[in-house]
Design a protein around this motif. Structure first.
Motif, short mmCIF file in Angstrom:
data_model
loop_
_atom_site.label_atom_id
_atom_site.label_comp_id
_atom_site.label_asym_id
_atom_site.label_seq_id
_atom_site.Cartn_x
_atom_site.Cartn_y
_atom_site.Cartn_z
N ARG A 185 0.85 -1.26 -0.04
CA ARG A 185 -0.13 -0.06 0.07
C ARG A 185 1.07 1.23 -0.08
NH1 ARG A 185 -4.35 0.85 3.91
NH2 ARG A 185 -5.43 1.78 2.09
N ARG A 186 1.98 1.18 0.70
CA ARG A 186 3.05 2.53 0.64
C ARG A 186 3.42 2.75 -0.55
NH1 ARG A 186 3.60 0.97 6.12
NH2 ARG A 186 5.78 -0.60 5.57
N SER A 187 4.16 1.50 -1.24
CA SER A 187 4.52 1.56 -2.57
C SER A 187 3.62 2.01 -3.45
CB SER A 187 5.19 0.08 -2.97
OG SER A 187 5.60 0.28 -4.17
N VAL A 188 2.58 1.60 -3.55
CA VAL A 188 1.60 2.17 -4.61
C VAL A 188 1.10 3.54 -4.25
CG1 VAL A 188 -0.93 2.09 -5.31
CG2 VAL A 188 0.16 -0.09 -4.85
N LEU A 189 1.02 3.88 -3.13
CA LEU A 189 0.61 5.31 -2.85
C LEU A 189 1.71 6.32 -3.17
CD1 LEU A 189 -1.18 4.99 0.39
CD2 LEU A 189 -2.21 5.69 -1.58
N ASP A 190 3.26 5.90 -2.85
CA ASP A 190 4.22 6.75 -3.21
C ASP A 190 4.18 6.71 -4.77
OD1 ASP A 190 4.94 7.07 -0.52
OD2 ASP A 190 6.50 5.32 -0.68
N ARG A 191 4.00 5.80 -5.67
CA ARG A 191 3.99 5.79 -6.95
C ARG A 191 3.20 6.84 -7.41
NH1 ARG A 191 4.74 0.38 -7.24
NH2 ARG A 191 2.57 0.23 -7.74
N GLU A 192 1.70 6.85 -6.81
CA GLU A 192 0.73 7.74 -7.12
C GLU A 192 1.28 9.08 -7.01
OE1 GLU A 192 -1.99 7.06 -9.19
OE2 GLU A 192 -0.66 4.94 -9.27
N ARG A 193 1.59 9.29 -6.03
CA ARG A 193 2.36 10.65 -5.53
C ARG A 193 3.11 11.20 -6.46
NH1 ARG A 193 0.92 9.40 -0.24
NH2 ARG A 193 2.99 8.11 0.14
N GLN A 194 4.07 10.42 -7.03
CA GLN A 194 5.26 10.93 -7.67
C GLN A 194 4.66 11.09 -9.12
OE1 GLN A 194 8.18 8.24 -7.44
NE2 GLN A 194 8.52 8.50 -4.93
N ARG A 195 3.61 10.63 -9.66
CA ARG A 195 2.85 10.55 -10.97
C ARG A 195 2.42 11.94 -11.28
NH1 ARG A 195 -0.83 6.17 -12.35
NH2 ARG A 195 0.89 5.26 -12.89
N PRO A 196 3.00 12.67 -12.41
CA PRO A 196 2.66 13.94 -12.43
C PRO A 196 1.24 14.27 -12.73
CG PRO A 196 4.22 13.21 -14.16
CD PRO A 196 3.71 12.06 -13.39
N ALA A 197 0.60 15.27 -12.19
CA ALA A 197 -0.71 15.70 -12.35
C ALA A 197 -0.94 16.16 -13.73
CB ALA A 197 -0.99 16.87 -11.39
N ALA A 198 -2.15 15.83 -14.02
CA ALA A 198 -2.97 16.09 -15.55
C ALA A 198 -2.60 17.57 -15.81
CB ALA A 198 -4.30 15.88 -15.40
N ARG A 220 16.81 8.24 -26.58
CA ARG A 220 15.64 9.24 -26.64
C ARG A 220 14.64 8.65 -26.21
NH1 ARG A 220 16.99 13.47 -31.55
NH2 ARG A 220 19.41 13.06 -31.82
N GLU A 221 14.01 7.52 -26.75
CA GLU A 221 12.92 6.93 -26.28
C GLU A 221 12.82 6.82 -24.84
OE1 GLU A 221 10.54 3.21 -27.94
OE2 GLU A 221 12.38 2.41 -27.35
N ALA A 222 14.02 6.24 -24.24
CA ALA A 222 13.95 5.89 -22.86
C ALA A 222 13.58 7.00 -21.92
CB ALA A 222 15.24 5.26 -22.38
N LYS A 223 13.92 8.34 -22.30
CA LYS A 223 13.60 9.48 -21.64
C LYS A 223 12.14 9.77 -21.60
CE LYS A 223 17.99 11.84 -22.94
NZ LYS A 223 18.70 12.90 -23.59
N LEU A 224 11.28 9.18 -22.41
CA LEU A 224 10.04 9.51 -22.49
C LEU A 224 9.17 8.47 -21.68
CD1 LEU A 224 9.41 10.41 -26.43
CD2 LEU A 224 9.49 11.72 -24.44
N HIS A 225 9.86 7.44 -21.26
CA HIS A 225 8.80 6.23 -20.47
C HIS A 225 8.19 6.95 -19.00
CE1 HIS A 225 9.99 2.38 -22.63
NE2 HIS A 225 10.74 3.38 -23.30
N GLY A 226 7.05 6.67 -19.08
CA GLY A 226 6.27 7.11 -17.99
C GLY A 226 6.10 8.41 -17.93
N ALA A 227 6.47 9.42 -19.06
CA ALA A 227 6.32 10.92 -18.74
C ALA A 227 4.95 11.46 -19.20
CB ALA A 227 7.40 11.44 -19.49
N ILE A 228 4.11 10.70 -19.90
CA ILE A 228 2.75 11.37 -20.30
C ILE A 228 2.05 11.69 -18.84
CG2 ILE A 228 0.65 10.90 -21.58
CD1 ILE A 228 1.97 9.50 -23.44
N ARG A 229 1.47 12.79 -19.02
CA ARG A 229 0.53 13.10 -17.85
C ARG A 229 -0.94 13.06 -18.24
NH1 ARG A 229 2.87 19.08 -16.50
NH2 ARG A 229 0.84 19.12 -15.12
N ARG A 230 -1.53 12.17 -17.36
CA ARG A 230 -3.05 12.03 -17.67
C ARG A 230 -3.90 12.78 -16.67
NH1 ARG A 230 0.10 7.22 -18.30
NH2 ARG A 230 -0.35 6.09 -20.09
#
Length: 195
Positions: free
Chosen positions: A70-83, A185-195
């Motif tokens: 639960r801590r791990s999931v919440l930490d990941r979600e907090r680090q995810r950029p806002a829409a 270059r592609e690697a720099k984009l992994h996980g960077a899309i803001r939803r």
């Protein structure tokens, strides 16, 4: 009328102050625990025959694992950029519209392709797209928030689809030839899309 037994049954259970979503399945052999984003809620999937008391014991037995996950999931979600905001999207669109045509004009003759119309959109699952029949290329406006070399990578990637529609070995060989550092270059984009 035929009496058919249900193959799944959903319920909730309170275990020491924790709300647990329970899914019982007819064909399941043993119970499993999952901690699901975005709110780190706990789900237990169990065989139909398993009682609430057995599920509660199973949850208690795995309490430390559940807390860690639960801590791990919440930490990941907090680090995810806002829409992105509407203001950000408008600014990004202006930047991408300003720089993309020059990149297309530079790369199209080198690659020997003739792209169609350029379009710009906020996309939440990809950085670009190419309609190989019409040559229309769509670029994600969020590229304006990434390093400049990433926009060039996406332009070359989409133009490359005019030569090879799939992402197979031929596509990768073409990308290697045109833009040897495309993987970095592609690697720099992994996980960077803001939803």
């Amino acid at each position: 009328m035929q009496n058919r037994t249900r193959t799944t049954r959903h319920s909730t259970l309170q275990v020491d102050g924790l709300t647990v979503a329970v899914v019982r399945r007819a064909r399941q052999k043993r119970p499993y625990i999952r901690v699901q984003p975005p709110d780190a809620h706990v789900e237990v999937s169990a065989p139909m025959r398993v009682s609430d008391a057995e599920i509660a014991r199973f949850v208690r037995k795995n309490a430390a694992w559940i807390d860690d996950h639960r801590r791990s999931v919440l930490d990941r979600e907090r680090q995810r950029p806002a829409a992105p905001t509407e203001v950000e999207l408008a600014e990004w669109r202006a930047v991408v519209q300003a720089f993309t045509p020059a990149l297309v004009e530079r790369w199209a003759p080198i690659m020997g392709v003739r792209p169609g119309k350029l379009a710009y959109r906020n996309m939440v699952s990809r950085w670009g797209s190419c309609n190989v029949k019409t040559g229309r290329i769509c670029i994600n406006v969020q590229l304006a928030a990434q390093p400049p070399e990433c926009l060039e990578y996406v332009v070359v990637h989409e133009l490359c689809h005019l030569l090879e529609p799939s992402h197979g070995p031929r596509f990768k060989a073409l990308m290697d030839g045109f833009l040897p550092d495309w993987r970095q270059r592609e690697a720099k984009l992994h996980g960077a899309i803001r939803r």
